[in-house]
Structures are given as structure tokens and as C-alpha cells.
Design an enzyme around this catalytic site. Sequence first.
Site, short mmCIF file in Angstrom:
data_model
loop_
_atom_site.label_atom_id
_atom_site.label_comp_id
_atom_site.label_asym_id
_atom_site.label_seq_id
_atom_site.Cartn_x
_atom_site.Cartn_y
_atom_site.Cartn_z
N CYS A 130 0.88 -1.21 -0.12
CA CYS A 130 0.00 0.24 -0.07
C CYS A 130 0.82 1.28 -0.02
CB CYS A 130 -0.92 0.00 1.10
SG CYS A 130 -0.12 -0.23 2.63
N HIS A 188 -1.76 0.84 7.40
CA HIS A 188 -2.32 0.82 6.31
C HIS A 188 -1.84 2.35 5.51
CE1 HIS A 188 -4.20 -0.29 2.47
NE2 HIS A 188 -5.42 0.33 2.97
#
Lengths: 367, 524
Positions: B182, B478
Site C-alpha cells: 500500500c 495501512h
Amino acid sequence: MKMEDMPLSGPDNTKLEALVHDIYSELVEDACLGLCFEVHRAVKQGYFFLDETDQESMKEFEIVDQPGVDIFGQVYNQWKNKECECPNCKRLIAASRFAPHLEKCLGMGRNSSRIANRRLASNNNMSKSESDQEDNDDLNDNDWSYGAEKKARKRKSDKNQNSPRRSKSIKHKNGELGSSVSSEPYKYNYNTGISYETLGPDEVRSLLTTYFLFLQQCGVISEHTKKMCTRSQRCPQHTDEQRRAVRVFLLGPSAPSLPDADTVVESDSFDIPDGQTLMSRLQWEDSPDISPADSASSKASTNHSDSRRPKKKKRPSLGLNSGGGGSLTGGGGSSSSSSQSNISLSTKKKRPKLSAPSISSIYDDLN
Amino acid sequence: MSPAGCSHVNGYKVDNWKQNLRVIYQCFVWSGTAETRRRKAKSCICHMCGAHLNRLHSCLYCVFFGCFTKKHIHEHAKNKRHNLAIDLLYGGIYCFVCQDYIYDKDMEQIAKEEQRKAWKLQGISFCFLSENLMLSKWGEKYTTWEPTKRELELLRHNPKRRKITTNCTIGLRGLINLGNTCFMNCIVQALTHTPLLRDFFLSDRHKCEMQSNSCLVCEMSQLFQEFYSGHRSPHIPFRLLHLVWTHARHLAGYEQQDAHEFLIAALDVLHRHCKGDTINDNGKKANNPNHCNCIIDQIFTGGLQSDVTCQVCHGVSTTIDPFWDISLDLPGSSTPFWPLSPGGDGSTVNGESHLSGSTTLTDCLRRFTRPEHLGSSAKIKCGGCHSYQESTKQLTMKKLPIVACFHLKRFEHSAKLRRKITTYVSFPLELDMTPFMASSKESRMNGQYQQTVDVLNNDNKYSLFAVVNHQGTLESGHYTSFIRQHKDQWFKCDDAIITKASIKDVLDSEGYLLFYHKQFLEYE
């Protein structure tokens, strides 16, 4: 009307207003004229129609702004089955598992060389049971960093394999530019201690062959420590006589003679004396000349932790010079794994230099 | 003769016609200097009625000006059989036989050249909003794209055309997470929505000099093609990952990594691979590493000025270092974060949403550029006093990059603790960097924190176009990003899922990497 006729500094406001109005309308007209010319030219040159688009196409690409769908109007999380082709091995891999695959494929991970060695070993022994163990390696692995083997096992098996977070310290000072390389040492340090209690005689034979021939180490067993010397064959501490004796002792009368730097001898026909006594002898003394390991791991020289080698390992890498994992197979190596070994070798070219130049020449031969 | 030209110009194209035409353009159409402008104003009046408006035209064969609206030039053309006239406002050529403006390739070529010369003389600096950058900035002649005959034919046969309007999804695409990637996806989203970079790659400016297939710039170019292809399924950036790992070894490995580190590594690799595109004034390739002119350097590299002032003799030694990003300390870190200065209202300069007590980006910048007293343990050898003295050090911006990336140091790795600092830092949509420039430094040192804002000086105005956020802890988390498209539309990019976001969402987010783009760009 002519500009010169208008009194510019007239106190009369209406005249000023009229003047301003004139200038303004002139500007507007000029701008309109410019636009007209553009359109005229486009028509004349024939590309005016390019500006048109069809409604259908435009509708297709409108942004959707509704809950539960993304801007394309698609539902979330429908992309589980995407696949891609690995540029390295050309296999089709599931996209969400691509990164871990690539890491192993390129030989960059912490365990990659070990996995590669294992695979080569299994290929060599014609058993396929190892090749599927890839994913379990993480569970069984021992941390490469020196001095942490005992703790490593426990720690690794507890952690979730999918999201370990390395401590990447943010070291960018203000104004620092460009490639700020993490100061963490390469994660794939070499372990320099090996225990071979679990080896069978075949493995021992091949191991010793490699040791003597490919690595061309002295090998003389020291009286004090009962361990084999890891210096080169020109080691000043021991004589050639001693070296020959050790070879005969360990491998029988048909042991390879001390070769010249570049010859590689096929290694198929040795007798091995009793396995167990041999095992105890097979401990390498750490020698600063040869160990390519980094300074970080040069502390404990002969720290052979028992937990190091799980039973599955058939051909452990000789830690000191395990650069070319594939090179162990030497003449008998299977070609299918040679690409793997080449990869691991080439990625390891950046390692701290092998101090014995003769060794690298062997690798060149193999490649 | 171009299809839009006419045969009647052939009568004109004799002898020294090119030079004559040039003179006409230089003197009467495009006025380069104030002098020519004056001359044009005085002499360009209709020879018949004396007016200067009414679409004045000049005859191409002789010296005659006549208005178009009143048909004076038409009369002249009929009487003298001079069939060509030029419009003095825009330089278009009118043919009286065809009774229309014609576009002759050779004549247009001359017109363009003269126009460019005049612009240069005027020293016009073109100010464009970042969305509409003219390509001449890259040292090549700017020409609008015009299709050739063949292309026109093809286009006519394929009437389905897409145009990028404000409500169009083209240019946006999701990216599949390849396994903890990510961080890479967010940086890719930010880079693909950097307007200058987009223009560079979409206009195919990269000329690859690498033999193998491993040029990262080529892969970036391919990435842009994918983003603008109109595909709706998310793109799988596996080749990009492979290339980055090959070229930036320290990043390789399947585990969570830092987006900022990835950004720097990616810019570095792109910079190294851009060798084929560096062109200096002579048109030759300039490969001086200190003075690289590649697209990455042009966009991202700024200069940070570091002044060390000796406390004894007040001599200042200055160094300028290049940088790609500005890393800012946050309050709550274990490094001492100075409280706001007495002139703490300076933040209103940037119109930030200043919730009382919350730190703003401007505060962080102010701290970054404050004079810092280096303690007695860090004495610097002073060139003036020739001895070791205590000194103060101050950082200011010498040269601002076109795209400024601010990195908020949220991950703390000090000796005792490692944690993530989640303090909210508010950042503005528009940022004025003038107070932090080296030129403003003197007034700062005098304690004047309040800067009068020069509205007319547009040099240091920036606007936000991408924000990268991190949710989670130091160990695992994340990354998502917000990017701006089409002036004021914001989109949230969470790996493969792109959704529309409001400006409020963006400004309320925590912020880890902030990308600002200069509002006004000038030619050099």
C-alpha cells in the site's frame, strides 16, 4: 474616431467614460476575433470535428458518487482473483501474493538462499518433498542475524507471517537528498556455525568434497580445539603434509589431492569412516581471513546452536561461503536449479567480498 | 502547399519574399519592444480613413494599410491587383481571390517564429495554472498538435471519442495491493497526479537510453498510459515493484515499509534513469550530476540554505543543499518543539482551519526555519575568528521546487521509545512559502514574525494536490491517499478502491506526506 481627437485629461466624466468604453469594446472585439480565427482555422484545416465527442462514450466515463461503489460504479473487493506473470520465473502468481513470491524468487528475502539450497538439495537427491515447503520456511526459520539464533526461533513462529514490521528508522535529516539507505545491515547475514549431527554419510561425503575442493580450505584439525582450520590452502600454520593427512583421514585413500587453484575434480567415490566421530570433527574454526560475514556477526566464532538445523535440511550451506548455494552440487547439479543458483549468486554479488580470490574463480567456472 | 492554402500565394513567393514577410511581422504585427510598439501605434492607421481600429490590414505587396470593415483594403486590392493582405492583429493572411483567410505552411512558419521572437523580447513570463502547462517549458518548440491527413482520416472513421471533462474518470485508476504494497500504491497515485509529471509522460518526452528492459522511467511512462487508458479494473503494478526492488535493493523485501522512504528511493532511481532526457541550452546532453536537468530535478529538487552564524564575530557561512522533501518535526516528539512565537497569528496568513491549540503546518515550518543555537558541545570553526566558537544555525528555503513534499515525522525512533505520533496537524489547501524563504530571513531574525503578504508576488504560492495518510501503529498499518483531480475534486485512493472525497475529509485527515504544487509557473 481618431484617438488623437480625444482630450485625454478632460475633466468631463462622460468623455472619459466614453473613452473607457471604447477601449473596453475594442479589447472584447479583439478577443472575439481571435476566437473566430481559431475556429476558422480548425475548420479550414479539417480538424474542427475532433472536439466533438459522442454522448455514449462520455456517459461511460462519468464519475459515480454513491456509497458502496467506487467511482467506476464497481462494488468493492471484487478483485480477489487477479493474476500476474512474474518477470523472473514467468509463472502466474496471484496478485495479492506477488510481493512475497517475488521476494523469494529474486533471492532477496531472509530465507531465500536457504530455500534455494534446500530446493537444490532435494532436486539433487531426486526427492520432491522439499520443493513444496516454501511457505513453511517462515515458520521454521532461524533468524540470520548473529547472536540471536536461540531467541529467533521462538519469536518467528509466534508472529503473524504476513505483517512483520521491520523497524525502519526514519533517518532523513533536513536537507538530506537522494538515496538514504537504511542503515540496517543487510538482513541476510551468514551464520557461521554448523552442526551436522543429523547428516547421513552421503551428505557428509558431498559436504566434505565441497569443503576441500571447492572452498579449498586448509582443513587441518587443530589439536587444541579439535576443529578444522578454515584458512586457505596456503595457510602458514599448517603444512601440506598435514592437509593431505586430514583429507585421507576423513575421506579415505581416494581423497582428492590438494589441487591447484582452478581444477575442479569430480567427487563421487569416497569412503567415509565412521559417521559419528566425523561429525564431531566437523566443526569449523572461525577464521578472519575467510569469513565474508559482516562485522556484526563476527562475535561468537563457533556458536553452533543445536536448534539451528531442522531435520528437513539435507544439504546445509556451508555458512562461510554459501554465496552460490547451487555451487554445492558441482558436477552433479541439476540444470533446472542452476538458474536459481545463478540468481542467488548474482544477487549476492553485493555481499562483502570473499576474501579468497580463488573461490570466486570457481563460481565463475560454474556459471 | 497545405490543403488550407491557396495557389494565389505563389505569385507572392518570389525573390526575397520571406524577408519581406518577416519585416512586416516584426514591425507591424508582433511588437517585440516598446519602440516597435510605439511605431506600430503611430503608423498603423488606415491610409484612407485614418482609423486604427476596424481590423486593420496591411497589403503584402506594398505599403498600404486599410481597414477591413470599411472595405478600404478591398478597394486597394482591386485597384492594384494586390491579392494578399495580412491582418495586423493576429497575423492571418487574407486572399482576395479566394475571399477567405488562408493558411499557408511556409508563411505560418515564419509567423510563428516571429511571434516567438517578439515574446522573448518582451520578456513575457507565462503564468499558467498548473493544469494548463505549456510544453515549451521543456526546451522544445511549442506547437499545438495538429493531425496529419492520415490521422484525420483515421479519426473520422472512429467517431467515438473521449474527452477529459471535469466529471470524467479517465486519469483515475485503482492499484492492486501486491502484499503489503500500500505504501507503493500511495506514492504512485501521488506521482501520477502530479500535473507536470503527467504532462511530461503523456507527451512522450522520455527517450530511453537503457539497453535492457529495466528502465524505471519507461515503466512510469507505461503506468501513465494505463491510468489514462480508461480501464476500470485496477492496475497491477507488479513490473514496477520488480523494477524498484531491482534498482533499490534496500527496499526489497516483502514487509511493510515506509512510504516516505519509498518516495525518495523512487525519485532517486527515476533521476538516475532519466539520463537520456537531460538537455542543456546547446541541445547537447548534460550529464553533470551536480547540475542535472532531468524532469525529476526540475520538478522536485529544491535548495535548502543553511546559515551558520558565529556568535562572536557574527560571520555567516552559508551552504546550499539540494533536497527532495522537507521533513518536519512534530509536537509530541521527544525533540523539543518550541512553542509558537509571540506572533502566533501568523498562521492566518495561510488561511488554515485553525482549531484553537492545534498545530498547523505553518507552525512546523516555522520551527523548521527557526535559528537554532548549537550548544557549546558543537562548536564550529569560524572562518572569521579562526577558532571554535558557538554558533547558531538556521535553515531557510533558497530555491523552492515546483512540487514541494512535506514529510511529517510521525514515526519516532529515539533511543528509548519507538512510537507513532498521532498529533493532528492541520494543513491548508493553499500555502504561501514566502515567510520561509531565505530572502525573508532577515526580518525573521529581527523578530518580526508577521509578514505583510505581497499579493502580487505569486512565486511562492502553493496548492495541495496529494495527501498520503497512515493508519495504524509503528509495527503495522495501512497507507491511503487523497489526490486532487480536475481542480477541486478530491478522490480517496485506498489500493484498488477509488472513491470521491470531500475537501473536508482531506483536511481533517492526519497527514503524513503532503504534496504541494506551485500555482504559477514561469518560463526560465
